[in-house]
Design a protein around this motif. Sequence first.
Motif, PDB file in Angstrom:
ATOM      1  N   ALA A  53      98.077  32.956 -36.562  1.00  0.00           N
ATOM      2  CA  ALA A  53      97.353  33.834 -35.638  1.00  0.00           C
ATOM      3  C   ALA A  53      97.924  35.246 -35.671  1.00  0.00           C
ATOM      4  N   LEU A  54      99.256  35.367 -35.759  1.00  0.00           N
ATOM      5  CA  LEU A  54      99.884  36.682 -35.856  1.00  0.00           C
ATOM      6  C   LEU A  54      99.422  37.415 -37.113  1.00  0.00           C
ATOM      7  N   LEU A  55      99.367  36.696 -38.227  1.00  0.00           N
ATOM      8  CA  LEU A  55      98.923  37.308 -39.483  1.00  0.00           C
ATOM      9  C   LEU A  55      97.469  37.760 -39.398  1.00  0.00           C
ATOM     10  N   VAL A  56      96.622  36.929 -38.789  1.00  0.00           N
ATOM     11  CA  VAL A  56      95.202  37.276 -38.660  1.00  0.00           C
ATOM     12  C   VAL A  56      95.032  38.497 -37.762  1.00  0.00           C
ATOM     13  N   VAL A  57      95.741  38.507 -36.630  1.00  0.00           N
ATOM     14  CA  VAL A  57      95.645  39.637 -35.709  1.00  0.00           C
ATOM     15  C   VAL A  57      96.122  40.923 -36.377  1.00  0.00           C
ATOM     16  N   ALA A  58      97.221  40.839 -37.121  1.00  0.00           N
ATOM     17  CA  ALA A  58      97.730  42.032 -37.802  1.00  0.00           C
ATOM     18  C   ALA A  58      96.758  42.520 -38.874  1.00  0.00           C
ATOM     19  N   ALA A  59      96.151  41.580 -39.604  1.00  0.00           N
ATOM     20  CA  ALA A  59      95.234  41.968 -40.675  1.00  0.00           C
ATOM     21  C   ALA A  59      93.937  42.559 -40.133  1.00  0.00           C
ATOM     22  N   LEU A  60      93.478  42.053 -38.986  1.00  0.00           N
ATOM     23  CA  LEU A  60      92.198  42.490 -38.422  1.00  0.00           C
ATOM     24  C   LEU A  60      92.381  43.376 -37.191  1.00  0.00           C
ATOM     25  N   ALA A  61      93.524  44.048 -37.107  1.00  0.00           N
ATOM     26  CA  ALA A  61      93.801  44.860 -35.918  1.00  0.00           C
ATOM     27  C   ALA A  61      92.733  45.926 -35.691  1.00  0.00           C
ATOM     28  N   ASP A  62      92.247  46.542 -36.755  1.00  0.00           N
ATOM     29  CA  ASP A  62      91.225  47.586 -36.608  1.00  0.00           C
ATOM     30  C   ASP A  62      89.934  47.022 -36.024  1.00  0.00           C
ATOM     31  N   VAL A  63      89.654  45.758 -36.292  1.00  0.00           N
ATOM     32  CA  VAL A  63      88.436  45.130 -35.790  1.00  0.00           C
ATOM     33  C   VAL A  63      88.637  44.577 -34.386  1.00  0.00           C
ATOM     34  N   LEU A  64      89.796  43.969 -34.122  1.00  0.00           N
ATOM     35  CA  LEU A  64      90.038  43.285 -32.852  1.00  0.00           C
ATOM     36  C   LEU A  64      90.372  44.238 -31.718  1.00  0.00           C
ATOM     37  N   ALA A  65      91.038  45.341 -32.012  1.00  0.00           N
ATOM     38  CA  ALA A  65      91.465  46.262 -30.942  1.00  0.00           C
ATOM     39  C   ALA A  65      90.256  46.996 -30.371  1.00  0.00           C
ATOM     40  N   PRO A  66      90.034  46.912 -29.070  1.00  0.00           N
ATOM     41  CA  PRO A  66      88.857  47.578 -28.479  1.00  0.00           C
ATOM     42  C   PRO A  66      89.020  49.085 -28.329  1.00  0.00           C
ATOM     43  N   TYR A  67      90.261  49.588 -28.315  1.00  0.00           N
ATOM     44  CA  TYR A  67      90.502  51.010 -28.117  1.00  0.00           C
ATOM     45  C   TYR A  67      91.543  51.499 -29.117  1.00  0.00           C
ATOM     46  N   SER A  68      91.749  52.798 -29.111  1.00  0.00           N
ATOM     47  CA  SER A  68      92.785  53.385 -29.954  1.00  0.00           C
ATOM     48  C   SER A  68      94.164  53.020 -29.406  1.00  0.00           C
ATOM     49  N   PRO A  69      95.122  52.708 -30.275  1.00  0.00           N
ATOM     50  CA  PRO A  69      96.460  52.365 -29.787  1.00  0.00           C
ATOM     51  C   PRO A  69      97.318  53.579 -29.448  1.00  0.00           C
ATOM     52  N   THR A  70      96.880  54.765 -29.825  1.00  0.00           N
ATOM     53  CA  THR A  70      97.716  55.959 -29.631  1.00  0.00           C
ATOM     54  C   THR A  70      97.114  56.989 -28.686  1.00  0.00           C
ATOM     55  N   PHE A  71      95.811  56.884 -28.399  1.00  0.00           N
ATOM     56  CA  PHE A  71      95.171  57.865 -27.523  1.00  0.00           C
ATOM     57  C   PHE A  71      94.551  57.142 -26.328  1.00  0.00           C
ATOM     58  N   GLY A  72      94.629  57.772 -25.164  1.00  0.00           N
ATOM     59  CA  GLY A  72      94.059  57.189 -23.961  1.00  0.00           C
ATOM     60  C   GLY A  72      93.511  58.248 -23.038  1.00  0.00           C
ATOM     61  N   ASP A  73      92.890  57.789 -21.965  1.00  0.00           N
ATOM     62  CA  ASP A  73      92.320  58.674 -20.960  1.00  0.00           C
ATOM     63  C   ASP A  73      93.363  58.869 -19.856  1.00  0.00           C
ATOM     64  N   LEU A  74      94.122  59.934 -19.970  1.00  0.00           N
ATOM     65  CA  LEU A  74      95.219  60.164 -19.029  1.00  0.00           C
ATOM     66  C   LEU A  74      94.717  60.433 -17.613  1.00  0.00           C
ATOM     67  N   LYS A  75      93.539  61.042 -17.482  1.00  0.00           N
ATOM     68  CA  LYS A  75      93.028  61.397 -16.155  1.00  0.00           C
ATOM     69  C   LYS A  75      92.396  60.195 -15.441  1.00  0.00           C
ATOM     70  N   GLY A  76      91.603  59.406 -16.167  1.00  0.00           N
ATOM     71  CA  GLY A  76      90.838  58.369 -15.488  1.00  0.00           C
ATOM     72  C   GLY A  76      91.294  56.954 -15.719  1.00  0.00           C
ATOM     73  N   SER A  77      92.266  56.716 -16.621  1.00  0.00           N
ATOM     74  CA  SER A  77      92.637  55.333 -16.964  1.00  0.00           C
ATOM     75  C   SER A  77      94.142  55.104 -16.894  1.00  0.00           C
ATOM     76  N   ARG A  78      94.853  55.884 -16.129  1.00  0.00           N
ATOM     77  CA  ARG A  78      96.303  55.757 -16.101  1.00  0.00           C
ATOM     78  C   ARG A  78      96.731  54.586 -15.220  1.00  0.00           C
ATOM     79  N   LEU A  79      97.540  53.674 -15.783  1.00  0.00           N
ATOM     80  CA  LEU A  79      98.149  52.545 -15.067  1.00  0.00           C
ATOM     81  C   LEU A  79      97.110  51.686 -14.348  1.00  0.00           C
ATOM     82  N   LEU A  80      96.028  51.387 -15.053  1.00  0.00           N
ATOM     83  CA  LEU A  80      95.017  50.494 -14.492  1.00  0.00           C
ATOM     84  C   LEU A  80      95.473  49.045 -14.634  1.00  0.00           C
ATOM     85  N   ALA A  81      95.186  48.241 -13.635  1.00  0.00           N
ATOM     86  CA  ALA A  81      95.538  46.821 -13.673  1.00  0.00           C
ATOM     87  C   ALA A  81      94.647  46.085 -14.668  1.00  0.00           C
ATOM     88  N   PRO A  82      95.072  44.910 -15.129  1.00  0.00           N
ATOM     89  CA  PRO A  82      94.223  44.118 -16.033  1.00  0.00           C
ATOM     90  C   PRO A  82      92.849  43.863 -15.428  1.00  0.00           C
TER      91      PRO A  82
END
Length: 308
Positions: A53-82
Amino acid sequence: MTATHAGLLSRRDWLLSERPASRMQARLGRAYVAWRRFSANRLAFLGLLIIIALLVVAALADVLAPYSPTFGDLKGSRLLAPSAEHWFGTDDLGRDILSRVIFGSRWTLYVVILVAVIAAPIGLLVGTVAGYAGGWIDAILMRITDIFLAFPKLILALAFVAALGPGIENAVLAIAITSWPPYARIARAETLTVRNSDYIKAVQLMGASPFRIVLRHIMPLCISSLIVRVTLDMAGIILTAAGLGFLGLGAQPPLPEWGAMIASGRRFVLDQWWVAGAPGFAILIVSLGFNLLGDGLRDALDPRSGDQ
């Protein structure tokens, strides 16, 4: 009995033959017996599924990740709960933690694979040469090994990273430098048990050089034990890399490395626990998977255990 069932039985008998007709048949037979032992261990099989599962997730990270891992919405999405929108919540910069955990699996595999590729061959070479040569060569190589073993791995890795400078590449090199001594010890012990065997004596009588004996005949006998030890050490390698990242000496921001994510989330651990909890849980699951897999491989590849 159907023809398919009869064919499976004949293949099984061929694999388990006590008198194999070729080297390929003998190797396939040993692999089949090892797989039967491994698959009978449910916990080991669970560990294998976790690593797959780790290998699959790493290989398909671009497909599985719903958002960018390095950029976020600092104004409207900071420290939101799950939530349904952000399953693992967001961090202090508004970045989706699930996406960062998914992409962090790549850096985890990057570290463990590189450390294994660098440290295992070094330990295997040092151990087999020391065990086969003996004498002053053995004494020098083992004293060097003892010097490395005298220091805790994390402390020694910290010293090397401090000298080399922070960064994921330097962290990998530092962990690899501190990881080879146990492999050398195992390879030396295996070599000492076989160097005076009739098999090695026969190879010597045929005129093989010491280099060829070590490379072609002794090293292959040590690989199974080395694979088991490397697999069991993966959890320690992950924790060491996470520790370096936590201290700011491993992967540098904005890389989504799990240890660095825990370090950035420690300020919010009481109120926004998910910031540090999600990467910590990922480290726990992957470390557990490698430990379970290593235990299963040890039981499967142990030549002293009988066929189940």
